[in-house]
Write an enzyme that holds these catalytic residues in place. Structure first.
Site: not given
Length: 493
Positions: A107, A172
């Site tokens: 991400d 994250e």
């Protein structure tokens, strides 16, 4: 036993990686094109699609892959949003070989061309040897470099020197929701045979010299809320006759740090460890160019004038930063209003030995003391919505020695041993739960701009990084067998 590391073997591996540079860049281009922004709810489907792409890549390696469903989480507006699955992958050939667990994330932070990007952030663009695109260094590039290194052994029909496990997540940048619980649940199962944990989600201190990261600061985030009533007021009708919340808040924020950067909260430095001679020598030997660091940041002057002072205040001492004020008018133009409620946001990057609960108590007591002296009838509320502890590893751990040798082989020089002034919660998370050696092994330069406009990774670092990872596998194998032989010798003795 796995094949020993030889110059001939390294040459064969390096040659293969060089010959496939174009393929590796195309792979990164495909990944960067996915707008896997985990912060924006409307892009969650893209994060899930990116996770599926990464899983497919591991399957193509021959790895067994499990996409673990983490359920959903609730947004502030009450909406339930599915969490992207976490990839647990495994590629094991020899039960006698060590097992290395690699953590990465796919991400990214939000990015828009109008934010100041020179190129489309989701179109990987090569300019002067640099590959620009959101996620290029944080963290899609390093994840792919690791996969490319593993793939090289498979393509050359070489026995992989270690067994691999992969943990790849898609949240994250939004706090790794659900990851810690998963690690706890799988500790005795999926992770039971892990020997070492590797994370490549940080940067070098220099633009050119490689580094190994052995520590990161924690982070305690605070909200300080001041409220006077239920609605905003006209400054012509009420200005000058009430205690304005924004004035109270500015006074509170102004009390936190002095003009030299010193935190003014009583007791905040009490738990900071004394500087050891060993640590001081580490700082002295590190390559750190103040002018280069200024250029990377875009500022004209630092609070401190020497390399040692800068590094001490990035790594050894806590820092406090003010991030913003919610509720105050911030659009272009002017609005002559007195806001009814404002929320100041700041954080303290804490260092080892600082206790989060103690830090919170010190902050609350300080702000309440300052507020009481203002004799304001407004309501004060202080909260700590997020707290992450610092992480510290032992630079003398054999894992760091193996990484140091791999870097020397590929980049031709020893790395600097550095700490990260920011916070990497997953490092401490893995270390605490697994009770195994954890290393942060970056391949990004100091000016790669993670989280910033024009994020990049250089072609050189991307390709040489894959070579370094491959060499690291060989060094870990040698390390493991050396430790085993020493253990057997001691047992026999």
């Amino acid at each position: 036993m796995s094949s020993p590391s030889t110059p001939a073997l390294e040459t064969e591996i390096f040659q293969y990686i060089d010959e496939h540079q174009s393929d590796y860049i195309e792979d990164l281009k495909e990944w960067v094109a996915v707008e896997s922004d985990s912060v924006q709810p409307d892009l969650r489907k893209e994060v899930i699609r990116m996770t599926a792409l990464a899983a497919d890549r591991l399957v193509a390696l021959g790895a067994s892959v499990n996409l673990v469903n983490l359920g959903s989480h609730q947004l502030p507006d009450g909406q339930d949003l599915p969490l992207p699955p976490v990839i647990l992958g495994e590629l094991a050939e020899d039960p006698q070989s060590p097992t290395v667990c690699f953590y990465g994330h796919v991400d990214v932070q939000p990015a828009k061309k109008e934010d100041g990007w020179k190129t489309d952030p989701y179109t990987l663009t090569e300019i002067d040897g640099n590959l620009y695109g959101r996620g290029a260094i944080d963290n899609k590039g390093p994840v792919l470099a690791w996969i490319n290194a593993v793939e090289t052994f498979k393509a050359l029909k070489l026995a992989t020197p270690v067994n691999f496990k992969f943990v790849i997540e898609g949240m994250e940048e939004a706090g790794s929701l659900g990851l810690e619980k998963l690690l706890q649940e799988e500790k005795q199962c999926f992770f039971s045979d892990v020997d070492y944990v590797v994370i490549s989600d940080s940067l070098w201190l220099s633009n050119k010299k490689p580094a190994l990261t052995y520590g990161s600061r924690g982070n305690a985030c605070f909200f300080v809320e001041v409220e006077c009533g239920s609605k905003d007021l006209h400054s012509g009708t009420f200005g000058g006759i009430i205690h304005e919340p924004l004035m109270d808040l500015i006074a509170l924020l102004d009390s936190l740090v002095d003009h030299t950067g010193c935190i003014q909260i009583p007791g905040i430095y009490d738990s900071v460890a004394s500087l050891t001679e060993e640590e001081r020598k580490l700082y002295e030997s590190i390559e750190f160019d103040l002018e280069e660091h200024k250029n990377n940041s875009g500022v004209k002057k630092f609070l401190y004038g020497t390399k040692e002072e800068i590094l001490l205040h990035l790594w050894h001492y806590p820092s406090l930063s003010i991030h913003g004020i919610e509720g105050a008018f911030h659009e272009p133009g002017i609005k002559t209003v007195i806001p009814a409620k404002v929320i100041g946001k700041f954080s303290i990057r804490q260092v080892p030995h600082m206790d989060l609960s103690v830090v919170k108590q010190q902050v609350v007591e300080h702000l309440e003391s300052v507020f009481s002296k203002r004799n304001s009838p407004n309501k004060l509320k202080v909260s700590m919505p997020l707290g992450a502890k610092p992480w510290l590893a032992d630079v003398n751990d054999p894992l760091y020695k193996a990484a140091r040798r791999a870097i020397k082989t590929v980049f031709g020089e020893d790395p600097d041993f550095i700490q990260d002034g920011s916070t990497v919660p997953v490092a401490r998370m893995f270390q605490t739960i697994m009770q195994k050696s954890v290393i942060m092994l970056p391949i990004g330069a100091a000016n790669d701009g993670e989280h910033s406009q024009n994020e990049k990774i250089s072609r050189y670092n991307y390709i040489e990084g894959a070579k370094m990872f491959a060499t690291f596998f060989l060094e870990i194998s040698k390390l493991h067998w050396h430790l085993r032989e020493n253990s057997n010798t001691e047992t026999n003795t």
